[in-house]
Design a protein around this motif. Structure first.
Motif, PDB file in Angstrom:
ATOM      1  N   TYR A  59     -63.024  24.138  14.241  1.00 54.58           N
ATOM      2  CA  TYR A  59     -64.272  23.412  14.332  1.00 54.58           C
ATOM      3  C   TYR A  59     -65.460  24.279  14.114  1.00 54.58           C
ATOM      4  O   TYR A  59     -66.656  24.087  13.214  1.00 54.58           O
ATOM      5  CB  TYR A  59     -64.484  22.815  15.620  1.00 54.58           C
ATOM      6  CG  TYR A  59     -65.844  22.597  16.179  1.00 54.58           C
ATOM      7  CD1 TYR A  59     -66.799  21.768  15.674  1.00 54.58           C
ATOM      8  CD2 TYR A  59     -66.343  23.613  17.201  1.00 54.58           C
ATOM      9  CE1 TYR A  59     -68.257  21.744  16.201  1.00 54.58           C
ATOM     10  CE2 TYR A  59     -67.536  23.620  17.774  1.00 54.58           C
ATOM     11  CZ  TYR A  59     -68.383  22.591  17.049  1.00 54.58           C
ATOM     12  OH  TYR A  59     -69.835  22.467  17.820  1.00 54.58           O
ATOM     13  N   ASP A  73     -65.530  25.201  10.289  1.00 53.78           N
ATOM     14  CA  ASP A  73     -66.002  24.148   9.558  1.00 53.78           C
ATOM     15  C   ASP A  73     -67.472  23.752   9.505  1.00 53.78           C
ATOM     16  O   ASP A  73     -67.861  23.415   8.643  1.00 53.78           O
ATOM     17  CB  ASP A  73     -65.012  22.890   9.857  1.00 53.78           C
ATOM     18  CG  ASP A  73     -65.219  21.684   9.001  1.00 53.78           C
ATOM     19  OD1 ASP A  73     -64.835  21.652   7.673  1.00 53.78           O
ATOM     20  OD2 ASP A  73     -65.976  20.707   9.304  1.00 53.78           O
ATOM     21  N   ARG A  74     -68.203  24.282  10.570  1.00 51.04           N
ATOM     22  CA  ARG A  74     -69.287  23.624  10.807  1.00 51.04           C
ATOM     23  C   ARG A  74     -70.324  25.158  10.759  1.00 51.04           C
ATOM     24  O   ARG A  74     -71.226  25.124  10.979  1.00 51.04           O
ATOM     25  CB  ARG A  74     -69.739  23.271  12.104  1.00 51.04           C
ATOM     26  CG  ARG A  74     -69.110  21.833  12.253  1.00 51.04           C
ATOM     27  CD  ARG A  74     -69.894  20.941  11.129  1.00 51.04           C
ATOM     28  NE  ARG A  74     -69.602  19.572  11.235  1.00 51.04           N
ATOM     29  CZ  ARG A  74     -68.651  18.828  10.425  1.00 51.04           C
ATOM     30  NH1 ARG A  74     -68.050  19.736   9.451  1.00 51.04           N
ATOM     31  NH2 ARG A  74     -68.162  17.668  10.860  1.00 51.04           N
ATOM     32  N   TYR A 127     -73.481  25.110   8.704  1.00 49.07           N
ATOM     33  CA  TYR A 127     -74.582  24.365   9.181  1.00 49.07           C
ATOM     34  C   TYR A 127     -75.138  25.169  10.592  1.00 49.07           C
ATOM     35  O   TYR A 127     -76.382  25.049  10.680  1.00 49.07           O
ATOM     36  CB  TYR A 127     -74.055  23.019   9.680  1.00 49.07           C
ATOM     37  CG  TYR A 127     -74.825  22.423  10.592  1.00 49.07           C
ATOM     38  CD1 TYR A 127     -75.937  21.754   9.770  1.00 49.07           C
ATOM     39  CD2 TYR A 127     -74.896  21.994  11.772  1.00 49.07           C
ATOM     40  CE1 TYR A 127     -76.980  20.664  10.451  1.00 49.07           C
ATOM     41  CE2 TYR A 127     -75.760  20.941  12.518  1.00 49.07           C
ATOM     42  CZ  TYR A 127     -76.816  20.527  11.908  1.00 49.07           C
ATOM     43  OH  TYR A 127     -77.722  19.843  12.301  1.00 49.07           O
ATOM     44  N   THR A 159     -78.374  23.132  16.905  1.00 48.94           N
ATOM     45  CA  THR A 159     -77.403  22.792  15.703  1.00 48.94           C
ATOM     46  C   THR A 159     -75.932  22.666  16.386  1.00 48.94           C
ATOM     47  O   THR A 159     -75.170  21.794  16.007  1.00 48.94           O
ATOM     48  CB  THR A 159     -77.555  23.707  14.684  1.00 48.94           C
ATOM     49  OG1 THR A 159     -76.959  25.037  15.538  1.00 48.94           O
ATOM     50  CG2 THR A 159     -78.654  23.693  14.016  1.00 48.94           C
ATOM     51  N   THR A 180     -73.562  19.000  16.525  1.00 53.29           N
ATOM     52  CA  THR A 180     -71.981  18.662  15.981  1.00 53.29           C
ATOM     53  C   THR A 180     -71.337  18.475  17.027  1.00 53.29           C
ATOM     54  O   THR A 180     -70.206  17.960  16.926  1.00 53.29           O
ATOM     55  CB  THR A 180     -71.689  19.918  15.456  1.00 53.29           C
ATOM     56  OG1 THR A 180     -71.866  21.069  16.695  1.00 53.29           O
ATOM     57  CG2 THR A 180     -72.541  20.535  14.159  1.00 53.29           C
ATOM     58  N   ASP A 224     -70.255  14.802  16.726  1.00 55.63           N
ATOM     59  CA  ASP A 224     -69.576  14.287  15.118  1.00 55.63           C
ATOM     60  C   ASP A 224     -68.267  13.776  15.656  1.00 55.63           C
ATOM     61  O   ASP A 224     -67.517  14.747  16.071  1.00 55.63           O
ATOM     62  CB  ASP A 224     -69.773  15.724  14.639  1.00 55.63           C
ATOM     63  CG  ASP A 224     -69.091  15.155  13.210  1.00 55.63           C
ATOM     64  OD1 ASP A 224     -68.924  14.215  12.790  1.00 55.63           O
ATOM     65  OD2 ASP A 224     -68.803  15.950  12.147  1.00 55.63           O
TER      66      ASP A 224
END
Length: 459
Positions: free
Chosen positions: A96, A99-100, A103, A408, A412, A415
């Motif tokens: 995770y 992947d983020r 961001y 941020t 997430t 999500d």
């Protein structure tokens, strides 16, 4: 009795060779002695040591298992971090984070324009290394780059738009004008020397005014190079405007921390000097500002900056939503910094002031050359402690709708793509490592600065 008599005497013995040195007993030196002196020196110390050992034994293995052994390091969605999907116990979901990760760095900054943030990061890293590296050349040029070139370049690159590009063009024109003026002034002594001859040489030796234009040449050239490169990028690639509402992640965290640190130190020095001033008006204003800001929490200051600042200017000149917390954080940190620096000023012996005044130095010369360098050296731990607290307090800007690094991560967590039982623990662990590494780096550098500056004070 002579040596020969001792050697021939049947009742005396003189050793001629030196015995080899024996090691110290384990109870005096060595690991066991260290453990006994530091961990089991008394009943209370022994109980605390055993309690700490128990906590470490019961928690560290579980943390290692959760964050490393059973962790998931790759995957594209939540299925990779669900135990019933992969058929084994699942620990931290580092997939995770991977992947983020983009961001977490840029927030919602447009993907095609993220190269601008990367350039600002590179400029920031160059400026920090240039200033903090002890053996770096051209320190004054580095100061000009960090405190002048970097803010202007970051403003143009991060914000973009026609206003920023127009501002950049005016800066380039101003730089070229300064270069022409410098060249003209540089050739004036040569022309005067050629036309006037020896008479000018006598005047030049008595008062050489043009030598002070030697150092600005480097600064002008550096400005021209940096502004020219940014202008080329703006013309060839284009810099569309990116509203500050799209900024987020580490970009905003570093921006707020850097602005707060850079502005809080000089403002703190001015406030500390104002509080110790003999002018009643200046002293009263400094005391009111310091005590008022220190008497309210940072959240209150941020709310006031977000709601009150736009009321003091016309609507068309209302400060940007990101500029408001920047001003609030800088002023809040400056009030605390003023008290730290005031402590260093009070620790200075009276003889330093008297010695400086006996040399005929004015107030500002005395402070700049004698008092402040020594006072700042004394309070380095307090200054760095304020900086570390400021860096951690940047998370409070989420109250006024700014997406910093921690915000941020929290965004997430809702999500559904990565909604797992271990996602929250993984995200907060990643945030803890980020803040710890940044604060630990500042702390270690301050320790090295203390040791280097206190080398001549050791006795």
């Amino acid at each position: 009795m002579t040596d020969a008599t001792l050697e021939n005497s049947p009742y005396a013995f003189v050793r001629k060779e030196t015995l080899p040195q024996e090691t110290a007993p384990l109870s005096v030196a060595g690991p066991l002695a260290w453990v006994r002196a530091n961990l089991f020196s008394g009943p209370v110390n022994s109980i605390l040591t055993l309690l700490c050992v128990y906590i470490v034994v019961t928690t560290v293995p579980e943390m290692v298992r959760f964050y490393f052994i059973d962790a998931v390091w790759s995957g594209t969605n939540r299925d990779a971090c669900l135990a019933d999907k992969i058929g084994r116990p699942v620990g931290a979901c580092w997939a995770y984070i991977a992947d983020r990760f983009q961001y977490f760095i840029y927030g919602s900054y447009p993907v095609p324009q993220r190269w601008r943030v990367n350039i600002v990061f590179a400029m920031f890293a160059l400026g920090v290394v240039w200033l903090l590296w002890e053996r770096a050349p051209l320190k004054k040029v580095g100061l000009f780059f960090f405190f002048v070139m970097l803010p202007i370049g970051a403003y143009v690159l991060l914000l973009g738009g026609p206003n920023a590009e127009g501002f950049l063009r005016w800066l380039i024109i101003l730089t070229l004008v300064l270069m022409v003026v410098y060249l003209v002034l540089s050739f004036v002594p040569a022309l005067a020397r050629f036309w006037i001859g020896p008479a000018f040489l006598a005047v030049e030796e008595a008062q050489p005014p043009w030598k002070r234009f030697y150092r600005p040449k480097r600064l002008i050239l550096l400005s021209l190079v940096v502004f020219g490169l940014i202008a080329i990028l703006a013309d060839t690639i284009g810099l569309p405007r990116v509203d500050t509402g799209l900024w987020g992640g580490m970009t905003v965290t570093f921006l707020i921390a850097a602005v707060g640190i850079v502005f809080s130190l000089p403002l703190g020095v001015i406030l500390a000097l104002g509080r110790r001033s003999r002018l009643p008006i200046i002293q009263l204003l400094s005391v009111i500002f310091i005590e008022f800001v220190r008497g309210v929490p940072l959240i209150t200051v941020l709310f006031m900056a977000n709601t009150m600042l736009p009321l003091f200017v016309p609507q068309e000149y209302s400060p940007d939503r990101l500029l408001r917390p920047l001003v609030g954080v800088a002023l809040f940190a400056a009030a605390y910094m003023a008290e730290v620096i005031r402590g260093g000023l009070q620790a200075m012996p009276k003889g330093q002031y008297e010695g400086a005044m006996s040399l005929g130095l004015g107030y500002w010369q005395m402070m700049r050359l004698i008092i402040l360098p020594q006072a700042l050296r004394i309070v380095i731990p307090g200054i760095v402690n304020t900086f570390i607290g400021l860096f951690k307090d940047t998370t409070l800007v989420t109250i006024v709708g700014i997406f910093d690094f921690l915000r941020t991560i929290e965004a997430t967590l809702v999500d559904p793509t990565w909604a797992t039982p271990t996602t929250r623990a993984t995200g907060y662990a990643f945030a803890a490592m980020f803040y710890f590494l940044c604060c630990w780096g500042m702390s270690r550098y301050s320790i090295s600065v203390e040791k280097r500056m206190a080398a001549g004070q050791k006795r």
